[in-house]
Design an enzyme around this catalytic site. Sequence first.
Site, PDB file in Angstrom:
ATOM      1  N   HIS A  25       0.189  -1.049  -0.240  1.00 41.85           N
ATOM      2  CA  HIS A  25      -0.217  -0.041   0.246  1.00 41.85           C
ATOM      3  C   HIS A  25       0.893   1.409  -0.077  1.00 41.85           C
ATOM      4  O   HIS A  25       0.781   2.054  -1.066  1.00 41.85           O
ATOM      5  CB  HIS A  25      -1.187   0.216   1.125  1.00 41.85           C
ATOM      6  CG  HIS A  25      -2.054  -0.890   1.317  1.00 41.85           C
ATOM      7  ND1 HIS A  25      -3.468  -0.612   1.691  1.00 41.85           N
ATOM      8  CD2 HIS A  25      -2.167  -2.416   0.789  1.00 41.85           C
ATOM      9  CE1 HIS A  25      -4.625  -1.296   0.303  1.00 41.85           C
ATOM     10  NE2 HIS A  25      -3.330  -2.727   0.761  1.00 41.85           N
ATOM     11  N   ASP A 127      -5.389   6.002   2.117  1.00 39.78           N
ATOM     12  CA  ASP A 127      -5.755   4.441   2.057  1.00 39.78           C
ATOM     13  C   ASP A 127      -6.731   4.096   2.702  1.00 39.78           C
ATOM     14  O   ASP A 127      -7.342   4.966   3.466  1.00 39.78           O
ATOM     15  CB  ASP A 127      -4.672   4.367   2.755  1.00 39.78           C
ATOM     16  CG  ASP A 127      -4.860   2.552   2.247  1.00 39.78           C
ATOM     17  OD1 ASP A 127      -3.084   1.984   1.244  1.00 39.78           O
ATOM     18  OD2 ASP A 127      -5.330   1.638   3.123  1.00 39.78           O
TER      19      ASP A 127
END
Length: 502
Positions: A25, A127
Amino acid sequence: MESFGVDGESEMLKAIFLPFISPSHLVPVVDIARIFAMYGVDVTILITPANAAVFQSSIDRDSSRGRSIRTHVIKFPQIDGLPEGMENINSSTPRDMTSKIMEGMSILEGKFRQAFRDMKPDFIVSDMFYPWTVDAAAELGIPRLIYVGGTYFAHCAMHSLEQFEPHNKVGSDDESFLLTGLPHELEMTRSQIPIRFRDPNHRMGYVMKTVKESEKKCYGSVFKSFHEFEGVYEEHYKRVTGTKSWNLGPISSWVNQDPSDKAGRGHAKEEEQEGKGREGWLAWLDSKKEESVLYVCFGSMNNFPTSQLVEIAHALEDSGRDFLWVVSNVDEGEAKGFVEEFEKRVRSSNKGYLIWGWAPQLLILEHPAVGAVVTHCGMNTVIESVDAGLPLVTWPMFSEQFFNEKLLVDVLKIGVAVGAKKWRDWNEFDDEVLVKREDIGKAIALLMSGGEESLEIRKRVKALSAAAKKATQVGGSSYNSLKEIIEELKSLKLQKLNRNVA
Ligand code: UDP
């Protein structure tokens, strides 16, 4: 470089990026942040010290290139029992430390919120695992964009499971069901889908529900593939979720054009400190014929038991092909001894090269000697391989990887499956051999045979690679998406300014 984000200093768009703290990520969100900065947006990345160290050198280089980008480092809190500097969730993170790292991140929420208030950005990109950021952005009257990991395809498939529950209409874990409502007719088994769909009380079910609710409240989502790769599913996703979304990939080649950015991506510090054999692997690949080498890498989260490492090693050796294998997290005991012996043998026959730890994957993938990739179907590696024009041997393991395999093997027909049948969580590998050497060997043989099927596969992936290159050039699909999203954000900013003046 064209600037979408600036019409004079006063109107420069200001963004805060908040990446999640696991490599798959962190690496793409930082790349996306750098792309925004490349096109004239003022970017600040909020991050903790150990995670900043992973990519700080790229940010410094971008800054010296004249881009308006920086990190804002916030100290990780002290957590009982958590060693200092352990701030990232990856394959070497001990199982019992993951929840402590998450505890630290939730303590930081207040500091992140304060940084938002202090810095007054025009928008936030955060995120998917920070659902609270949608409300934090709303409080400031600014849009939040959500970074959604994974392919559109995988999210469409998961949406189908949530909506129609075809997996609850079969008699056993091995019986196939149809992924209802997708543009293609595709089948899977219950044993291949993430645990949260099989166990309604699983913690991840709750986490993903919160993620999805926050996505609905967001301004829109950003993905990292490209329209030509999975455009049908990009459209399907927007239709079924009713959300706005932009596809901005392939991000890795768009922003990492310089060899120093490619070499250091994702693990800069360790590469520099240990001086890990860049010359070694490069010289070895240079000595090999074009498209002859298999690149074997299972991402940043895998932990194989010795029994499975033995199967992989034999499959590679028995294949008779040259291979470069990235061996991660094999630090001690029986496994280490076995792999070291294996390494000696394949180095002396010159058939194989092992990289221990972290490999400079972008540089390896673009080397002309590399001919195919053996992958766990992590989304980043999938897109990076397709971008490099490399077909894939697919071996999904956890997360949304089995869905990615469906896209590669059954929809795009650019991969050959080893026949993995069981989904396992990334930190729940036990001693079971999930894929045998013969099955890995069969997939490698088919892909590397030079036969008609393998040539067709290669042709298709090369066409996608050409499309990937165009996507990020002026007028390409991802270039246009970036331009569109920045222009929308700019006009939102202007509307806000005008409202404040009126
Ligand atoms: N990566 C790398 N070197 C390694 C292992 C991984 O550069 O030795 C990078 C790879 O290029 C990709 C990311 O780390 O960008 C891994 O993400 P992916 O989605 O493929 O797998 P995950 O780590 O999520 O399982």
